[in-house]
Design a protein around this motif. Sequence first.
Motif, PDB file in Angstrom:
ATOM      1  N   CYS A 138      52.859  57.519  16.133  1.00  0.00           N
ATOM      2  CA  CYS A 138      51.765  58.298  15.852  1.00  0.00           C
ATOM      3  C   CYS A 138      51.486  58.277  14.394  1.00  0.00           C
ATOM      4  O   CYS A 138      51.870  58.340  13.236  1.00  0.00           O
ATOM      5  CB  CYS A 138      52.157  59.850  15.842  1.00  0.00           C
ATOM      6  SG  CYS A 138      51.195  61.122  15.209  1.00  0.00           S
ATOM      7  N   GLU A 154      55.049  64.323  19.656  1.00  0.00           N
ATOM      8  CA  GLU A 154      56.693  64.943  19.819  1.00  0.00           C
ATOM      9  C   GLU A 154      56.711  65.202  21.428  1.00  0.00           C
ATOM     10  O   GLU A 154      57.595  64.680  21.970  1.00  0.00           O
ATOM     11  CB  GLU A 154      56.823  66.133  19.115  1.00  0.00           C
ATOM     12  CG  GLU A 154      58.125  66.557  19.455  1.00  0.00           C
ATOM     13  CD  GLU A 154      58.811  67.913  18.735  1.00  0.00           C
ATOM     14  OE1 GLU A 154      59.907  68.376  18.732  1.00  0.00           O
ATOM     15  OE2 GLU A 154      57.668  68.595  18.230  1.00  0.00           O
ATOM     16  N   GLN A 159      55.470  73.661   8.967  1.00  0.00           N
ATOM     17  CA  GLN A 159      56.473  72.589   9.516  1.00  0.00           C
ATOM     18  C   GLN A 159      55.839  71.319   9.180  1.00  0.00           C
ATOM     19  O   GLN A 159      56.670  70.412   9.657  1.00  0.00           O
ATOM     20  CB  GLN A 159      56.643  72.980  10.834  1.00  0.00           C
ATOM     21  CG  GLN A 159      57.178  74.201  11.315  1.00  0.00           C
ATOM     22  CD  GLN A 159      57.275  74.507  12.679  1.00  0.00           C
ATOM     23  OE1 GLN A 159      57.163  73.571  13.702  1.00  0.00           O
ATOM     24  NE2 GLN A 159      57.580  75.900  13.214  1.00  0.00           N
ATOM     25  N   CYS A 160      54.807  71.066   8.663  1.00  0.00           N
ATOM     26  CA  CYS A 160      54.030  69.970   8.343  1.00  0.00           C
ATOM     27  C   CYS A 160      54.079  68.859   9.515  1.00  0.00           C
ATOM     28  O   CYS A 160      54.210  67.725   9.391  1.00  0.00           O
ATOM     29  CB  CYS A 160      54.957  69.186   7.319  1.00  0.00           C
ATOM     30  SG  CYS A 160      54.891  69.953   5.597  1.00  0.00           S
ATOM     31  N   ARG A 161      53.639  69.678  10.703  1.00  0.00           N
ATOM     32  CA  ARG A 161      53.685  68.691  11.927  1.00  0.00           C
ATOM     33  C   ARG A 161      52.133  68.805  12.468  1.00  0.00           C
ATOM     34  O   ARG A 161      51.637  67.821  12.973  1.00  0.00           O
ATOM     35  CB  ARG A 161      54.633  69.375  13.032  1.00  0.00           C
ATOM     36  CG  ARG A 161      55.781  69.354  12.654  1.00  0.00           C
ATOM     37  CD  ARG A 161      56.828  70.267  13.360  1.00  0.00           C
ATOM     38  NE  ARG A 161      56.762  69.909  14.877  1.00  0.00           N
ATOM     39  CZ  ARG A 161      56.818  70.650  15.924  1.00  0.00           C
ATOM     40  NH1 ARG A 161      57.182  72.189  15.622  1.00  0.00           N
ATOM     41  NH2 ARG A 161      56.753  70.394  17.062  1.00  0.00           N
ATOM     42  N   GLY A 209      46.799  68.433   9.526  1.00  0.00           N
ATOM     43  CA  GLY A 209      47.683  69.613   9.591  1.00  0.00           C
ATOM     44  C   GLY A 209      48.065  70.592   8.428  1.00  0.00           C
ATOM     45  O   GLY A 209      49.090  71.104   8.218  1.00  0.00           O
ATOM     46  N   TYR A 260      48.480  75.715  14.988  1.00  0.00           N
ATOM     47  CA  TYR A 260      48.562  74.337  15.468  1.00  0.00           C
ATOM     48  C   TYR A 260      49.254  74.008  16.833  1.00  0.00           C
ATOM     49  O   TYR A 260      49.030  73.252  17.773  1.00  0.00           O
ATOM     50  CB  TYR A 260      49.199  73.543  14.481  1.00  0.00           C
ATOM     51  CG  TYR A 260      48.251  73.204  13.178  1.00  0.00           C
ATOM     52  CD1 TYR A 260      47.143  72.421  13.238  1.00  0.00           C
ATOM     53  CD2 TYR A 260      48.946  73.874  12.038  1.00  0.00           C
ATOM     54  CE1 TYR A 260      46.447  72.244  12.227  1.00  0.00           C
ATOM     55  CE2 TYR A 260      48.026  73.560  10.766  1.00  0.00           C
ATOM     56  CZ  TYR A 260      46.789  72.908  10.886  1.00  0.00           C
ATOM     57  OH  TYR A 260      46.001  72.614   9.690  1.00  0.00           O
ATOM     58  N   GLU A 261      50.152  75.143  17.254  1.00  0.00           N
ATOM     59  CA  GLU A 261      50.641  75.035  18.669  1.00  0.00           C
ATOM     60  C   GLU A 261      49.644  75.350  19.571  1.00  0.00           C
ATOM     61  O   GLU A 261      49.540  74.659  20.605  1.00  0.00           O
ATOM     62  CB  GLU A 261      51.898  76.308  18.400  1.00  0.00           C
ATOM     63  CG  GLU A 261      53.003  75.641  17.646  1.00  0.00           C
ATOM     64  CD  GLU A 261      54.059  76.829  17.795  1.00  0.00           C
ATOM     65  OE1 GLU A 261      53.954  77.877  18.437  1.00  0.00           O
ATOM     66  OE2 GLU A 261      55.136  76.594  17.077  1.00  0.00           O
ATOM     67  N   GLY A 318      51.426  66.183  15.255  1.00  0.00           N
ATOM     68  CA  GLY A 318      52.735  65.719  15.464  1.00  0.00           C
ATOM     69  C   GLY A 318      53.320  66.336  16.618  1.00  0.00           C
ATOM     70  O   GLY A 318      54.186  66.026  17.374  1.00  0.00           O
ATOM     71  N   ARG A 319      52.721  67.576  17.160  1.00  0.00           N
ATOM     72  CA  ARG A 319      53.174  68.306  18.185  1.00  0.00           C
ATOM     73  C   ARG A 319      52.957  67.640  19.568  1.00  0.00           C
ATOM     74  O   ARG A 319      53.728  67.494  20.293  1.00  0.00           O
ATOM     75  CB  ARG A 319      52.717  69.767  18.170  1.00  0.00           C
ATOM     76  CG  ARG A 319      53.609  70.655  17.180  1.00  0.00           C
ATOM     77  CD  ARG A 319      52.683  71.997  17.002  1.00  0.00           C
ATOM     78  NE  ARG A 319      53.375  72.903  16.226  1.00  0.00           N
ATOM     79  CZ  ARG A 319      53.255  73.163  15.018  1.00  0.00           C
ATOM     80  NH1 ARG A 319      52.691  72.320  14.277  1.00  0.00           N
ATOM     81  NH2 ARG A 319      53.960  73.761  14.245  1.00  0.00           N
ATOM     82  N   ASP A 325      50.346  73.837   7.610  1.00  0.00           N
ATOM     83  CA  ASP A 325      51.278  74.062   8.597  1.00  0.00           C
ATOM     84  C   ASP A 325      52.689  74.087   7.884  1.00  0.00           C
ATOM     85  O   ASP A 325      53.128  73.070   7.271  1.00  0.00           O
ATOM     86  CB  ASP A 325      51.264  72.935   9.512  1.00  0.00           C
ATOM     87  CG  ASP A 325      52.394  73.266  10.671  1.00  0.00           C
ATOM     88  OD1 ASP A 325      53.150  74.023  10.467  1.00  0.00           O
ATOM     89  OD2 ASP A 325      52.572  72.319  11.584  1.00  0.00           O
ATOM     90  N   ASN A 385      49.084  59.656  11.688  1.00  0.00           N
ATOM     91  CA  ASN A 385      48.171  60.655  11.495  1.00  0.00           C
ATOM     92  C   ASN A 385      47.165  60.193  10.076  1.00  0.00           C
ATOM     93  O   ASN A 385      47.846  60.221   9.086  1.00  0.00           O
ATOM     94  CB  ASN A 385      48.993  62.060  11.036  1.00  0.00           C
ATOM     95  CG  ASN A 385      47.789  63.088  10.914  1.00  0.00           C
ATOM     96  OD1 ASN A 385      46.759  63.276  10.464  1.00  0.00           O
ATOM     97  ND2 ASN A 385      48.430  64.300  11.304  1.00  0.00           N
TER      98      ASN A 385
END
Length: 205
Positions: free
Chosen positions: A47, A36, A26-28, A21, A185-186, A32-33, A24, A49
């Motif tokens: 998770c 989540e 948001q560091c996700r 990531g 990343y989204e 992470g997304r 990013d 990573n």
Amino acid sequence: MDTPPTADHRICFFGDSMTQGTADPQCRGWVGRVCEAARVRGIDVTCFNLGVRGDTSRDVRQRWEAECAVRFTVPCATHVLFSFGANDMTLQDGALRVGYDESVANLQAMVVAARQRHAVLVVGPSPVNEPEQDERIVALCRRYEASAQQLQLPYLPIVRTLMSNQRWRGDVAASDGCHPGALGYELMASLVQRWPAWWFADNAA
């Protein structure tokens, strides 16, 4: 009360900076997304990573088993997802860091070993916004996909989808020129979540 093994899902994500990531805000990242999203649906997901910046398939092959061993230490549903390849296609002193044949062999060896103990998926490498390297990544992705078909392994090829997505390209350009920001990343996460093979896909019961 201990969580029943079938309800306790633990996932090791192995890969490179795109898995980690990098960039990013948001560091996700996409990892992470997607995790989540699973937790929002009430799925008990842990998770891990394990993306490492600069890692090639050779690097991941050297470390993945030991890293799984220290994380899958209790009865649970174990999952492993591999996502790498872009760094293999980087030129170093005029040669690929990892050649096509070795890269495919690394993927095959990891998958065959991991499937003996865990549920396994593979997400293909992402583009890096460098035209010549991206074409090499596309070529590697084709080989990965053919290998996955032979192994009857779910494989998600994302490189061409992202290369042709103007939102992705714009987000990478606005970031560090190689990795996306939150929007990119989204987009990656949405591709995984809509993939029927993903263990916790949006259309899953």
